[in-house]
Write an enzyme that holds these catalytic residues in place. Sequence first.
Site, mmCIF file in Angstrom:
data_model
loop_
_atom_site.group_PDB
_atom_site.id
_atom_site.type_symbol
_atom_site.label_atom_id
_atom_site.label_comp_id
_atom_site.label_asym_id
_atom_site.label_seq_id
_atom_site.Cartn_x
_atom_site.Cartn_y
_atom_site.Cartn_z
ATOM 1 N N HIS A 130 55.160 42.154 28.140
ATOM 2 C CA HIS A 130 54.761 43.217 29.071
ATOM 3 C C HIS A 130 55.922 43.806 29.854
ATOM 4 O O HIS A 130 55.718 44.433 30.888
ATOM 5 C CB HIS A 130 53.687 42.690 30.034
ATOM 6 N N ASN A 227 45.927 24.755 32.753
ATOM 7 C CA ASN A 227 45.383 25.705 33.722
ATOM 8 C C ASN A 227 44.443 24.945 34.651
ATOM 9 O O ASN A 227 43.568 24.227 34.165
ATOM 10 C CB ASN A 227 44.591 26.805 32.985
ATOM 11 N N PRO A 228 44.616 25.111 35.985
ATOM 12 C CA PRO A 228 43.691 24.403 36.882
ATOM 13 C C PRO A 228 42.255 24.931 36.813
ATOM 14 O O PRO A 228 41.323 24.269 37.260
ATOM 15 C CB PRO A 228 44.294 24.626 38.281
#
Length: 254
Positions: A130, A227-228
């Site tokens: 990106h 990832n939490p």
Amino acid sequence: MPPTPEMSGHGAPIDELRERLRGAGSICVLTGAGMSAESGIATFRDALTGLWSRFDPAQLASEEGFRADPALVWGWYAARRDGVRRAAPNAGHVALGAFARRHPGRLTVVSQNVDDLHQRAGNAGTIRLHGDILEDRWLEACKRRPACDTLTATPGTPPRCAECGNFVRPGVVWFGEMLPAGALEAADAAAERCDVMLVVGTSGAVWPAAGLAGRARRGGAHVVIVNPQPSEIDDEAHTVLRGTAAQLLPALLD
Ligand code: BV8
């Protein structure tokens, strides 16, 4: 003692994953904004705190949004650029950079992030899907030949070409824009050839980046999500680790 994060759903314990990574000839790491959260850079969806809370990021991060209010969008990017310049790589970035130095050529970082923290931590070859928030470029190809390099700048607004009025814009990929030529192809190749894919700190909401986890899985890779919180691509993972980048990456990579 590395943290023993709560496993979620399915998956192998940390030690087994560390062994799998030790034996992996090729590792692909797909990162999102959560990778930089512990460096103090708000995640994309949380980026709009305070002053910016009433705006939609997908609107601000678009050519339409920029043309509608260049000063507003330029101000948002200026604030984010300041945050990136003040930030430092966290333990997760450092673990990835150290691994790349110890094992040249075995680990490829593919990032959705527009900061430079992977590069500053030692992953110089990071594939930037990106773009780069610290880079400027022309909004349109400058109409003058040779392109005019005389800029007019009014504080708080984007610089413009003094001759043709062309705007300067941030060197990022906005919603609705194609990804940089070659970046997606390189990312696809890294996903298809890897033995293990680590997916770190992404909600899996933005395409085509979000499709890389499924591409890796179909290519035979063992896919691990760090990832939490649950993400939109958890189902593509063999192992989901509910923990943070700075906690888990140092525990997984040696
Ligand atoms: C395109 C630069 C061709 C700008 C960004 C299907 C195929 C192709 C396109 C589309 C498609 N469906 C829809 C589209 C269009 C669109 C899209 O995906 N829209 C979404 C909203 C549905 N995609 C595009 O437009 C792309 N272009 O495909 O071109 C085309 C064109 C037109 C039409 C069709 C095709 C371009 C997309 C690029 C947009 N630019 N960034 C800028 O930054 O200002 S994307 C932006 O969101 C950031 O780069 C960010 O990284 C990215 C994704 O978000 P995440 O990284 O996941 O961040 P998020 O905040 O969402 O989540 C953070 C996660 O971290 C959370 O899960 C959280 O739990 C976790 N976390 C938090 N703390 C931690 C943590 N994890 C670990 N540790 C922690 N400490």
